[in-house]
Motif scaffolding. Structure first.
Motif, PDB file in Angstrom:
ATOM      1  N   UNK A  92     -50.108 -16.603 -16.659  1.00 56.67           N
ATOM      2  CA  UNK A  92     -50.245 -16.980 -14.222  1.00 56.67           C
ATOM      3  C   UNK A  92     -48.862 -15.252 -14.146  1.00 56.67           C
ATOM      4  N   UNK A  93     -49.279 -14.835 -12.784  1.00 54.65           N
ATOM      5  CA  UNK A  93     -49.154 -14.383 -12.315  1.00 54.65           C
ATOM      6  C   UNK A  93     -48.368 -14.277 -10.790  1.00 54.65           C
ATOM      7  N   UNK A  94     -47.790 -13.911 -10.215  1.00 55.86           N
ATOM      8  CA  UNK A  94     -46.732 -14.257  -9.020  1.00 55.86           C
ATOM      9  C   UNK A  94     -46.311 -13.060  -7.895  1.00 55.86           C
ATOM     10  N   UNK A 111     -58.070  -9.038  -6.183  1.00 59.52           N
ATOM     11  CA  UNK A 111     -59.591  -9.569  -6.152  1.00 59.52           C
ATOM     12  C   UNK A 111     -59.868  -8.803  -7.168  1.00 59.52           C
ATOM     13  N   UNK A 112     -59.687  -6.985  -7.306  1.00 60.69           N
ATOM     14  CA  UNK A 112     -60.445  -6.576  -8.546  1.00 60.69           C
ATOM     15  C   UNK A 112     -59.722  -7.328  -9.607  1.00 60.69           C
ATOM     16  N   UNK A 113     -58.363  -7.359  -9.683  1.00 60.88           N
ATOM     17  CA  UNK A 113     -57.844  -7.377 -10.724  1.00 60.88           C
ATOM     18  C   UNK A 113     -58.606  -9.325 -10.834  1.00 60.88           C
ATOM     19  N   UNK A 114     -58.636  -9.848 -10.018  1.00 66.52           N
ATOM     20  CA  UNK A 114     -59.081 -10.915 -10.338  1.00 66.52           C
ATOM     21  C   UNK A 114     -60.966 -11.349 -11.539  1.00 66.52           C
ATOM     22  N   UNK A 115     -61.427 -10.110 -10.790  1.00 71.24           N
ATOM     23  CA  UNK A 115     -62.651  -9.733 -12.005  1.00 71.24           C
ATOM     24  C   UNK A 115     -62.701  -9.382 -12.458  1.00 71.24           C
ATOM     25  N   UNK A 119     -59.671 -15.364 -15.488  1.00 73.72           N
ATOM     26  CA  UNK A 119     -58.776 -17.099 -16.527  1.00 73.72           C
ATOM     27  C   UNK A 119     -57.011 -17.136 -15.803  1.00 73.72           C
ATOM     28  N   UNK A 120     -56.777 -15.564 -15.231  1.00 78.71           N
ATOM     29  CA  UNK A 120     -55.364 -15.721 -14.745  1.00 78.71           C
ATOM     30  C   UNK A 120     -55.624 -16.032 -13.143  1.00 78.71           C
ATOM     31  N   UNK A 121     -54.298 -17.171 -13.412  1.00 78.61           N
ATOM     32  CA  UNK A 121     -53.649 -17.488 -12.039  1.00 78.61           C
ATOM     33  C   UNK A 121     -53.010 -17.133 -11.192  1.00 78.61           C
ATOM     34  N   UNK A 122     -53.226 -16.326  -9.624  1.00 73.69           N
ATOM     35  CA  UNK A 122     -52.472 -15.784  -9.823  1.00 73.69           C
ATOM     36  C   UNK A 122     -52.015 -16.572  -7.958  1.00 73.69           C
ATOM     37  N   UNK A 123     -50.908 -16.056  -7.654  1.00 68.63           N
ATOM     38  CA  UNK A 123     -50.205 -16.624  -6.438  1.00 68.63           C
ATOM     39  C   UNK A 123     -48.872 -15.319  -5.559  1.00 68.63           C
ATOM     40  N   UNK A 124     -49.321 -15.674  -3.919  1.00 64.20           N
ATOM     41  CA  UNK A 124     -49.475 -14.681  -3.120  1.00 64.20           C
ATOM     42  C   UNK A 124     -48.312 -15.114  -2.957  1.00 64.20           C
ATOM     43  N   UNK A 125     -47.049 -14.875  -2.199  1.00 64.71           N
ATOM     44  CA  UNK A 125     -45.890 -15.595  -1.536  1.00 64.71           C
ATOM     45  C   UNK A 125     -45.654 -14.345  -0.307  1.00 64.71           C
ATOM     46  N   UNK A 126     -44.559 -14.553   0.810  1.00 66.57           N
ATOM     47  CA  UNK A 126     -44.307 -12.645   1.935  1.00 66.57           C
ATOM     48  C   UNK A 126     -43.382 -13.925   1.849  1.00 66.57           C
ATOM     49  N   UNK A 127     -42.813 -13.020   1.949  1.00 66.06           N
ATOM     50  CA  UNK A 127     -40.699 -13.081   2.403  1.00 66.06           C
ATOM     51  C   UNK A 127     -40.650 -10.948   2.357  1.00 66.06           C
ATOM     52  N   UNK A 128     -38.489 -11.518   3.258  1.00 71.71           N
ATOM     53  CA  UNK A 128     -38.878  -9.803   3.639  1.00 71.71           C
ATOM     54  C   UNK A 128     -38.203  -9.401   2.360  1.00 71.71           C
ATOM     55  N   UNK A 129     -37.526  -8.229   2.433  1.00 71.35           N
ATOM     56  CA  UNK A 129     -37.689  -7.043   1.027  1.00 71.35           C
ATOM     57  C   UNK A 129     -36.653  -7.332  -0.422  1.00 71.35           C
ATOM     58  N   UNK A 130     -35.141  -8.041   0.629  1.00 73.53           N
ATOM     59  CA  UNK A 130     -34.790  -8.565  -0.201  1.00 73.53           C
ATOM     60  C   UNK A 130     -34.596  -9.415  -0.839  1.00 73.53           C
ATOM     61  N   UNK A 279     -50.483 -11.023 -18.899  1.00 70.03           N
ATOM     62  CA  UNK A 279     -50.855 -11.181 -17.953  1.00 70.03           C
ATOM     63  C   UNK A 279     -50.262 -10.619 -16.751  1.00 70.03           C
ATOM     64  N   UNK A 280     -49.677 -10.028 -16.657  1.00 73.44           N
ATOM     65  CA  UNK A 280     -48.372  -9.769 -15.666  1.00 73.44           C
ATOM     66  C   UNK A 280     -48.503  -8.049 -15.639  1.00 73.44           C
ATOM     67  N   UNK A 281     -48.259  -8.198 -17.236  1.00 73.22           N
ATOM     68  CA  UNK A 281     -48.131  -6.567 -17.782  1.00 73.22           C
ATOM     69  C   UNK A 281     -49.846  -5.861 -17.185  1.00 73.22           C
ATOM     70  N   UNK A 282     -50.768  -6.603 -17.437  1.00 70.83           N
ATOM     71  CA  UNK A 282     -51.839  -6.297 -17.032  1.00 70.83           C
ATOM     72  C   UNK A 282     -51.909  -6.021 -15.435  1.00 70.83           C
ATOM     73  N   UNK A 283     -51.854  -6.730 -14.620  1.00 74.90           N
ATOM     74  CA  UNK A 283     -51.267  -6.510 -13.299  1.00 74.90           C
ATOM     75  C   UNK A 283     -51.165  -5.360 -12.758  1.00 74.90           C
ATOM     76  N   UNK A 284     -49.419  -5.325 -14.220  1.00 75.89           N
ATOM     77  CA  UNK A 284     -48.803  -4.232 -12.873  1.00 75.89           C
ATOM     78  C   UNK A 284     -49.540  -2.925 -13.426  1.00 75.89           C
ATOM     79  N   UNK A 285     -50.473  -2.608 -14.645  1.00 70.98           N
ATOM     80  CA  UNK A 285     -50.942  -1.368 -14.820  1.00 70.98           C
ATOM     81  C   UNK A 285     -52.289  -1.132 -14.161  1.00 70.98           C
ATOM     82  N   UNK A 286     -52.305  -1.911 -13.295  1.00 74.86           N
ATOM     83  CA  UNK A 286     -54.161  -2.379 -12.218  1.00 74.86           C
ATOM     84  C   UNK A 286     -53.476  -1.515 -11.152  1.00 74.86           C
ATOM     85  N   UNK A 287     -52.117  -2.485 -10.412  1.00 71.87           N
ATOM     86  CA  UNK A 287     -51.630  -1.578  -9.530  1.00 71.87           C
ATOM     87  C   UNK A 287     -50.958  -0.799  -9.443  1.00 71.87           C
TER      88      UNK A 287
END
Length: 300
Positions: A92-94, A111-115, A119-130, A279-287
């Motif tokens: 899972x990646x947040x 979406x590219x990462x999910x493709x 099998x990796x679950x992705x969650x997305x949330x919004x907040x101020x930078x701090x 999973x998180x390491x793979x997402x960082x490399x992708x980003x």
């Protein structure tokens, strides 16, 4: 003793509520209750005190909780080891995104990462930078798109997506509408329209104003830069905006801010010591890939 019973037990312990635990594990509440009762019969002890408004662990429940968690972690580790051998990435990646940012192609990036890693679950949330920064440092988020003054944040590594001037924008009927630039001190007595505290653009304004010896008069705050522009266009004050937005508004006159000039950055950020899971390491490399960064930047 079944693996699902351990999972349900830990979920109830963490949520202190059977209904919320059932939602967490995606099982109907009666099913969770039935499996917990079976587990209690097998162990010969009551694991939860159900007499209060919230469910609490009994002495026996508190004693077995660490072992239940360890068993689940061991099973997850075994699955991960097999997945790594077979090339299948799970987990899972947040991800977090600054509220004031237009999403751009972030959905495409995910979406590219999910493709590539379905099998990796992705969650997305919004907040101020701090809030995003605190969540990254605490490990609650793996990657976030944040706004900052410099792009450099202690404890985090960042990859700059955009770096642009912050400008002052007014209605075309405003007394400042004949200016090409405005010294920051000239905004001392003006009603300003800006993002709330905790955002990168607001931090840039507040820090520069403090050096100049005054506190900005914030008349209106909104988390959407488009709303800031709308308010300024109706003559309600001077909006502090990214230049890329101000220049698209025909109802606004934008001015460079000088002495000092203000800049804002949008950056991808992650923990300096690196994400904790594969999973998180793979997402960082992708980003971090040039394609991903330019895709987001083009839509800022």
């Amino acid at each position: 003793m079944e693996l699902r019973q351990l999972e349900y037990f830990v979920a109830v312990a963490e949520e202190a509520n059977f209904t919320r635990a059932a939602e967490k594990v995606h099982v109907a509440q009666p099913g969770v209750s039935a499996q917990i009762r079976r587990l209690e019969r097998e162990l010969g002890e009551t694991l939860f005190d159900r007499s209060g408004r919230t469910v609490t662990l009994t002495e026996a429940g508190a004693a077995v909780l660490p072992y239940m968690r360890a068993a689940l972690e061991a099973v997850a580790g075994a699955k991960q080891a097999v997945d790594e051998l077979t090339g299948l990435l799970r987990g899972r990646v947040a991800v977090g995104m600054v509220t004031s940012c237009r999403a751009g192609d972030l959905p495409d990036l995910l979406a590219d990462f999910h493709k590539n890693h379905p099998a990796v679950e992705i969650t997305l949330s919004e907040a101020n930078s701090d809030v995003l920064v605190a969540s990254l440092l605490a490990g609650a988020l793996d990657l976030a798109l944040i706004g900052s003054v410099t792009g450099s944040v202690p404890g985090l590594e960042t990859s700059i997506v955009t770096d642009e001037p912050i400008v002052a924008a007014v209605a075309r009927s405003d007394s400042f509408a004949d200016r090409a630039a405005v010294p920051l001190v000239d905004l001392r007595d003006r009603s300003l329209i800006c993002l709330p505290k905790g955002t990168g653009m607001r931090a840039a304004l507040d820090e520069a104003a403090a050096v100049a010896g005054f506190e900005p008069r914030i008349a209106f705050e909104a988390s959407d830069p488009g709303v800031l522009a709308d308010l300024a266009g109706r003559g309600l004050g001077v909006a502090i905006l990214p230049s890329s937005l101000a220049e698209t508004r025909r109802d606004l006159h934008s001015m460079s801010i000088t002495e000092p000039g203000l800049r804002g950055t949008l950056a991808l950020a992650w923990r300096a010591e690196g994400p904790r899971g594969p999973a998180a390491r793979a997402l960082v490399e992708h980003a971090r890939s040039p394609r991903a960064g330019s895709s987001i930047a083009s839509n800022r």
